[in-house]
Structure formats: structure tokens, C-alpha cells
Design a protein around this motif. Structure first.
Motif, PDB file in Angstrom:
ATOM      1  N   GLY A  63      36.705  57.569  15.963  1.00  0.00           N
ATOM      2  CA  GLY A  63      37.878  56.313  15.728  1.00  0.00           C
ATOM      3  C   GLY A  63      39.128  56.521  14.642  1.00  0.00           C
ATOM      4  O   GLY A  63      40.651  56.313  15.266  1.00  0.00           O
ATOM      5  N   TRP A  64      39.396  56.931  13.516  1.00  0.00           N
ATOM      6  CA  TRP A  64      40.134  57.590  12.746  1.00  0.00           C
ATOM      7  C   TRP A  64      40.690  58.108  13.046  1.00  0.00           C
ATOM      8  O   TRP A  64      42.138  58.486  13.278  1.00  0.00           O
ATOM      9  CB  TRP A  64      39.814  57.803  11.217  1.00  0.00           C
ATOM     10  CG  TRP A  64      40.579  57.935  10.240  1.00  0.00           C
ATOM     11  CD1 TRP A  64      42.087  57.468   9.839  1.00  0.00           C
ATOM     12  CD2 TRP A  64      40.765  59.855   9.997  1.00  0.00           C
ATOM     13  NE1 TRP A  64      42.129  58.740   9.171  1.00  0.00           N
ATOM     14  CE2 TRP A  64      42.217  59.845   9.229  1.00  0.00           C
ATOM     15  CE3 TRP A  64      40.270  60.841  10.259  1.00  0.00           C
ATOM     16  CZ2 TRP A  64      42.659  61.362   8.161  1.00  0.00           C
ATOM     17  CZ3 TRP A  64      41.006  61.708   9.725  1.00  0.00           C
ATOM     18  CH2 TRP A  64      41.659  62.524   8.862  1.00  0.00           C
ATOM     19  N   ALA A  65      40.637  59.567  13.605  1.00  0.00           N
ATOM     20  CA  ALA A  65      40.841  60.865  14.141  1.00  0.00           C
ATOM     21  C   ALA A  65      41.609  60.835  15.212  1.00  0.00           C
ATOM     22  O   ALA A  65      42.482  61.180  15.593  1.00  0.00           O
ATOM     23  CB  ALA A  65      40.195  61.871  13.787  1.00  0.00           C
ATOM     24  N   ALA A  66      41.312  59.596  17.019  1.00  0.00           N
ATOM     25  CA  ALA A  66      41.678  59.928  18.091  1.00  0.00           C
ATOM     26  C   ALA A  66      41.037  58.300  18.557  1.00  0.00           C
ATOM     27  O   ALA A  66      40.501  58.686  19.082  1.00  0.00           O
ATOM     28  CB  ALA A  66      41.153  60.936  18.803  1.00  0.00           C
ATOM     29  N   PRO A  67      42.225  57.560  17.704  1.00  0.00           N
ATOM     30  CA  PRO A  67      41.391  55.399  18.548  1.00  0.00           C
ATOM     31  C   PRO A  67      41.924  55.541  19.584  1.00  0.00           C
ATOM     32  O   PRO A  67      40.797  55.022  20.029  1.00  0.00           O
ATOM     33  CB  PRO A  67      42.310  54.791  17.027  1.00  0.00           C
ATOM     34  CG  PRO A  67      43.927  55.697  17.047  1.00  0.00           C
ATOM     35  CD  PRO A  67      43.226  57.432  16.594  1.00  0.00           C
ATOM     36  N   GLY A  68      42.393  56.534  20.197  1.00  0.00           N
ATOM     37  CA  GLY A  68      42.888  56.223  21.612  1.00  0.00           C
ATOM     38  C   GLY A  68      41.981  56.668  23.032  1.00  0.00           C
ATOM     39  O   GLY A  68      41.692  56.836  23.831  1.00  0.00           O
ATOM     40  N   LEU A  69      40.901  57.726  22.213  1.00  0.00           N
ATOM     41  CA  LEU A  69      39.831  58.004  22.718  1.00  0.00           C
ATOM     42  C   LEU A  69      38.642  57.348  23.394  1.00  0.00           C
ATOM     43  O   LEU A  69      37.676  57.819  23.935  1.00  0.00           O
ATOM     44  CB  LEU A  69      40.162  59.585  22.377  1.00  0.00           C
ATOM     45  CG  LEU A  69      40.988  60.586  22.613  1.00  0.00           C
ATOM     46  CD1 LEU A  69      40.611  61.990  21.656  1.00  0.00           C
ATOM     47  CD2 LEU A  69      41.720  60.752  23.567  1.00  0.00           C
ATOM     48  N   GLU A  70      38.389  56.365  22.991  1.00  0.00           N
ATOM     49  CA  GLU A  70      36.980  55.766  22.766  1.00  0.00           C
ATOM     50  C   GLU A  70      36.884  55.314  24.383  1.00  0.00           C
ATOM     51  O   GLU A  70      37.733  54.869  24.735  1.00  0.00           O
ATOM     52  CB  GLU A  70      37.333  53.970  21.896  1.00  0.00           C
ATOM     53  CG  GLU A  70      36.207  53.892  21.903  1.00  0.00           C
ATOM     54  CD  GLU A  70      35.796  52.699  20.852  1.00  0.00           C
ATOM     55  OE1 GLU A  70      34.607  51.968  20.672  1.00  0.00           O
ATOM     56  OE2 GLU A  70      36.793  51.973  20.456  1.00  0.00           O
ATOM     57  N   GLY A  71      35.773  56.036  24.620  1.00  0.00           N
ATOM     58  CA  GLY A  71      35.711  56.013  26.225  1.00  0.00           C
ATOM     59  C   GLY A  71      36.097  56.692  27.269  1.00  0.00           C
ATOM     60  O   GLY A  71      36.022  56.024  28.388  1.00  0.00           O
ATOM     61  N   ALA A  72      36.586  57.344  26.161  1.00  0.00           N
ATOM     62  CA  ALA A  72      37.762  58.110  27.035  1.00  0.00           C
ATOM     63  C   ALA A  72      37.023  58.964  28.625  1.00  0.00           C
ATOM     64  O   ALA A  72      37.970  58.849  29.512  1.00  0.00           O
ATOM     65  CB  ALA A  72      38.464  59.109  26.479  1.00  0.00           C
ATOM     66  N   LEU A  73      35.595  59.756  27.899  1.00  0.00           N
ATOM     67  CA  LEU A  73      34.991  60.086  29.516  1.00  0.00           C
ATOM     68  C   LEU A  73      33.688  59.182  29.731  1.00  0.00           C
ATOM     69  O   LEU A  73      33.022  60.127  30.806  1.00  0.00           O
ATOM     70  CB  LEU A  73      33.636  61.608  28.362  1.00  0.00           C
ATOM     71  CG  LEU A  73      34.831  62.198  27.574  1.00  0.00           C
ATOM     72  CD1 LEU A  73      34.297  63.257  27.222  1.00  0.00           C
ATOM     73  CD2 LEU A  73      35.935  62.865  28.455  1.00  0.00           C
ATOM     74  N   ALA A  74      34.005  57.532  29.671  1.00  0.00           N
ATOM     75  CA  ALA A  74      32.974  56.934  30.598  1.00  0.00           C
ATOM     76  C   ALA A  74      33.143  57.259  32.043  1.00  0.00           C
ATOM     77  O   ALA A  74      31.835  57.083  32.360  1.00  0.00           O
ATOM     78  CB  ALA A  74      33.243  55.764  30.676  1.00  0.00           C
ATOM     79  N   GLY A  75      33.663  57.691  32.317  1.00  0.00           N
ATOM     80  CA  GLY A  75      34.059  57.813  34.274  1.00  0.00           C
ATOM     81  C   GLY A  75      33.602  59.945  34.285  1.00  0.00           C
ATOM     82  O   GLY A  75      33.927  59.433  35.763  1.00  0.00           O
ATOM     83  N   ILE A  76      33.396  60.751  33.787  1.00  0.00           N
ATOM     84  CA  ILE A  76      32.636  61.570  33.764  1.00  0.00           C
ATOM     85  C   ILE A  76      31.867  61.928  34.977  1.00  0.00           C
ATOM     86  O   ILE A  76      30.617  61.296  35.278  1.00  0.00           O
ATOM     87  CB  ILE A  76      32.988  63.278  33.147  1.00  0.00           C
ATOM     88  CG1 ILE A  76      31.571  62.692  32.411  1.00  0.00           C
ATOM     89  CG2 ILE A  76      35.014  62.257  32.057  1.00  0.00           C
ATOM     90  CD1 ILE A  76      31.483  63.608  30.629  1.00  0.00           C
TER      91      ILE A  76
END
Length: 282
Positions: A63-76
Motif C-alpha cells: 500500500g505504501w509502495a504501490a497504492p494504485g495496484l490493490e486488486g490489480a490482478l483480480a481478473g487474471i
């Protein structure tokens, strides 16, 4: 309680009941008073403290290093998600395990797992508390959960723990299957794919001159394929005559659970080394 946790507990206690029935779960050959203490404390610490702390800790770091990637792979794709866990969790754990048998300071963190002079489901979670806290594969799995792959991890973890629990049990599920000739081609594939009791017991064997022992190899956890791929596999379909650590001084309770806070006894180690050298030259 999550469904995957119930499934893992059912598998664990299923093998434990088999051991209780066939090989005396609570009173193994050469068992010491410290064994039960080490196994109880390390299991409770991992499941109740270390593993949850790593999941929350890795999520906080992500969350600190990449806050915009939370759940980014949920649809793979599910197969791509499984492949990520096999590489970032299982293969990484293979290399961590291999390193633990290559560097003395890491081996001191891992020795508790091998200190028992028996095989059992009781060994599955038996390790130095710090060893698990430092395990890269747990942190990487936590990162994958942050990225949205918790739905795959639940299934993956049940399968992985079923293999690992079965591989440690002294009620070897593979032994009777080796005697069935028409199953030989299938078992040839199975034992090169996943860890079996025969291949993993070899890793826990005590004496290097025992043909069934392969202490410096057979590091795989879920996939034994990593040993095949990276040249550390030994397959004999036989089982060691005895288990434990050869030619090292006895480890104290503190050393097993919290090295380096409780360091090894150098005097005892020196005496043991001298005794081993004398025995080899005799």
C-alpha cells in the motif's frame, strides 16, 4: 473460520489420526521432552502470529509502495494466477530451503525442523520462529493477496498443505502404491512432480551413508519438480533407516526456537566435531 482453513485442518488431523492409529502420534521413537515443546510453540507462533503479521505487513508495504495496484490482478486467468504462486511462493521457498542447507547462519534458523529423530505431521510447522518471519515466499504471497489473488490462494494453499502434510507423515501414502506394477508409470510422473513421503523422508534422513538419504537435496515443498529442474533430486522409492541430524552437537530448546537470541553451544560443538573427526580417522 474460512473454508480453506477448515480443509487444511481436516487434512492435518486426518493424517494425525492415521499416525495415532498406526504409529503412535504422541510417542515417537527417540522423542525427547523438548520435541513437543518446540513443535507446539513454533506451530502456534506461525499460525497465530507470524503468518497473519506477514499478510498485514506485506499489504501495508504494498500500500505504501504501490497504492494504485490493490486488486490489480483480480481478473487474471486462473492458470496464470496459479503459475504466479508456483513461482513466487513455491519456487522461492525451494531456493530459501536450499539456501538454508548451504549457509550455516540460515541452517541455524532451520535446524529445528531436522532436529527431530522421527517423521510425523508434527514436523510440518516445526521451525525457528525467526525462520518463518524471514521467509521470502510468505512475503511474496502476501503481496499477491494485496494484488487481488486471495481467491486463488485459498485453493492453492489447500493443495500445497495436503502435499506437505502427506510428505512429512510417517504413514507413507506412496509406499503401497510402489508395489502395484501397473501404477509404476503414473508414480514415475507423480514422484517427479510433487513431494512424496519417499522423496521428502530422504531429505530428513540422518546418516549420509544410508542409500535412502539425500540431506543436501530434495528441497521441494509442493513441487518436487524444482529439484528435478535444478539438479537436486534423488529418487529411490525407499526410506531412511533413521532420521535427524548427524555429526552436530545437540541443539538446546532456546537454539531451536530463537537462534541467534539463544546461540549454539560452541564448546559442545567443538567437542562433537573433534569426536566426529576421531571416529572418521579410526
Amino acid at each position: 473460520m474460512p473454508g480453506y482453513t477448515i480443509a487444511i485442518l481436516a487434512i492435518y488431523f486426518g493424517f494425525a489420526l492415521l499416525e495415532l492409529w498406526q504409529s503412535n502420534l504422541f510417542s515417537k521413537d527417540e522423542q525427547t521432552r523438548d520435541d513437543g515443546i518446540v513443535e507446539s510453540i513454533s506451530m502456534i507462533m506461525l499460525l497465530a502470529v507470524t503468518q497473519p503479521a506477514i499478510v498485514f505487513g506485506s499489504a501495508a508495504l504494498m500500500g505504501w509502495a504501490a497504492p494504485g495496484l490493490e486488486g490489480a490482478l483480480a481478473g487474471i486467468n486462473v492458470f496464470a494466477a496459479i503459475a504466479l504462486f508456483l513461482v513466487l511462493d513455491d519456487m522461492t521457498q525451494y531456493w530459501w530451503h536450499r539456501a538454508s542447507h548451504s549457509f550455516s547462519w540460515l541452517y541455524n534458523l532451520h535446524r529445528a525442523h531436522h532436529n527431530a529423530q522421527y517423521m510425523s505431521v508434527r514436523l510440518v510447522y516445526r521451525n525457528n520462529v525467526i525462520y518463518y518471519a524471514m521467509m521470502p515466499s510468505l512475503w511474496l504471497s502476501g503481496a499477491l493477496l494485496y494484488l487481488g489473488l486471495g481467491w486463488v490462494y485459498a485453493f492453492y494453499l489447500v493443495v500445497k498443505m495436503a502435499v506437505i502434510i502427506g510428505a512429512h507423515s510417517d504413514v507413507a501414502w506412496d509406499k503401497p502404491l510402489y508395489r502395484i506394477k501397473w501404477l509404476s508409470p503414473l508414480m514415475w510422473l507423480v514422484e517427479r512432480t510433487i513431494s512424496t513421503p519417499a522423496t521428502h523422508h530422504a531429505h530428513h534422513g540422518r546418516h549420509a551413508d544410508d542409500p535412502a538419504v539425500h540431506y543436501k537435496g530434495n528441497y521441494g515443498n509442493l513441487l518436487f519438480f524444482w529439484d528435478v529442474l535444478f539438479g537436486t533430486a534423488k529418487i529411490t522409492r525407499t526410506f531412511p533407516q533413521s532420521y535427524g541430524v548427524e555429526n552436530l552437537a545437540p541443539a538446546t530448546l532456546g537454539q531451536q526456537l530463537l537462534w541467534p537470541i539463544f546461540p549454539e553451544n560452541k564448546v559442545m560443538r567443538g567437542e562433537q566435531d573433534e569426536g566426529s573427526m576421531a571416529a572418521q580417522s579410526a
